[in-house]
Design a protein around this motif. Structure first.
Motif, mmCIF file in Angstrom:
data_model
loop_
_atom_site.group_PDB
_atom_site.id
_atom_site.type_symbol
_atom_site.label_atom_id
_atom_site.label_comp_id
_atom_site.label_asym_id
_atom_site.label_seq_id
_atom_site.Cartn_x
_atom_site.Cartn_y
_atom_site.Cartn_z
ATOM 1 N N LEU A 1 0.858 -1.183 0.000
ATOM 2 C CA LEU A 1 0.000 0.000 0.000
ATOM 3 C C LEU A 1 0.893 1.230 0.000
ATOM 4 O O LEU A 1 1.786 1.361 0.847
ATOM 5 C CB LEU A 1 -0.907 0.005 1.230
ATOM 6 N N TRP A 2 0.683 2.127 -0.969
ATOM 7 C CA TRP A 2 1.398 3.386 -1.017
ATOM 8 C C TRP A 2 0.466 4.497 -0.544
ATOM 9 O O TRP A 2 -0.710 4.554 -0.955
ATOM 10 C CB TRP A 2 1.866 3.695 -2.430
ATOM 11 N N THR A 3 0.959 5.353 0.317
ATOM 12 C CA THR A 3 0.164 6.478 0.807
ATOM 13 C C THR A 3 0.911 7.783 0.561
ATOM 14 O O THR A 3 2.137 7.812 0.464
ATOM 15 C CB THR A 3 -0.132 6.350 2.313
ATOM 16 N N ASP A 4 0.134 8.852 0.467
ATOM 17 C CA ASP A 4 0.689 10.199 0.337
ATOM 18 C C ASP A 4 -0.009 11.061 1.377
ATOM 19 O O ASP A 4 -1.237 11.232 1.321
ATOM 20 C CB ASP A 4 0.439 10.737 -1.070
ATOM 21 N N ASP A 5 0.746 11.535 2.356
ATOM 22 C CA ASP A 5 0.162 12.246 3.499
ATOM 23 C C ASP A 5 -0.906 11.399 4.180
ATOM 24 O O ASP A 5 -1.943 11.911 4.617
ATOM 25 C CB ASP A 5 -0.441 13.583 3.051
#
Length: 271
Positions: free
Chosen positions: A52-56
């Motif tokens: 899983l990639w998250t941004d902020d």
């Protein structure tokens, strides 16, 4: 997306990845390289991990590693550049294929297209029965007979069902008139108004040519529609003539062909 962060999630922790993939699933066919059902089928392995990639803190991409392949779906409207760069770093020199994500310096592989077929809800008649713990062994028997290198087992069926994706699965089995397991299909629910997925479908070699596979497909499709799926998709190698013919006979239509991404090959020298 300079702040993109990659998370490795064990099966029990993968709820956020599954939820994100569900929210990103269109109504007519899967988007990207991963449907929630692809991740659900992956979770038959005890050591399976989701990415899983998250941004902020907000999910922007999800997927998993499959041997030397990475499979990823990026959130609609997201610039995939940072995710692609991180995925390339994760794969390193060991990776040779990407599904759903163009990695830096890679190119589409026209030699192995995947057919994406979709089925719209309709009334069907089927001999399929739901699979439960008492009939899991018969479901496994069909899987292992249908796929030469399958390592599926009753234990892995239970592992899959215990995962956070387990309640999304609809497993069906079709028997011969004498009661022998003939065909099976697993369908995956992505949410009401979203496209479900068939993964996998198989017919025992001893019972092919009698409509059992089509019955299994219809059984899984009907179960997904009953839960609220807007359509049901399946993805199969475009050159698998038998599989494509089966899905067409069940009422699926070809939406598109997808290509994996592979490392760019050096240009051939001029003669």
């Amino acid at each position: 997306m300079a702040s993109v962060v990659r998370h490795h999630l064990k099966s029990a922790e993968a709820g956020p990845a599954l939820q994100a993939l569900s929210e990103w699933t269109p109504a007519d066919a899967p988007g990207g390289g991963v449907h929630p059902g692809d991740l659900g089928w992956h979770f038959r392995f005890d050591d399976a991990t989701a990415l899983l990639w998250t941004d902020d803190g907000a999910p922007v991409a999800a997927g998993f590693l499959d041997s030397g392949m990475i499979r990823v779906t990026v959130a609609p409207g997201t610039d995939a550049g940072a995710v692609a760069a991180d995925a390339a770093e994760l794969l390193g020199s060991a990776g040779d294929r990407s599904d759903g994500l163009a990695l830096p310096g890679w190119q589409p592989d026209p030699g192995e297209p995947w057919a994406v077929l979709s089925w719209n809800p309709r009334t069907v008649s089927t001999r399929a029965e739901p699979v439960g713990a008492a009939t899991a062994a018969d479901r496994v028997l069909v899987q292992r007979a249908s796929f030469k290198n399958s390592t599926f087992s009753v234990e892995r069926w239970h592992t899959m069902k215990r995962s956070p994706a387990g309640d999304r699965a609809v497993d069906v089995l079709v028997r011969t008139p004498s009661g022998e397991p003939a065909a099976a299909a697993t369908g995956w629910f992505a949410g009401a108004g979203r496209c479900g997925l068939l993964e996998p479908v198989g017919t025992h070699p001893d019972h092919r040519g009698h409509g059992y596979g089509r019955d299994a497909v219809w059984g899984a499709c009907a179960a997904l529609v009953d839960r609220g799926a807007s359509a049901v998709a399946v993805v199969t190698p475009a050159d698998n003539v038998g599989a494509v013919a089966l899905y067409r006979s069940a009422g699926f239509t070809l939406l598109r062909e997808n290509l994996d991404w592979v490392p760019a090959r050096p240009a051939s020298p001029s003669p």
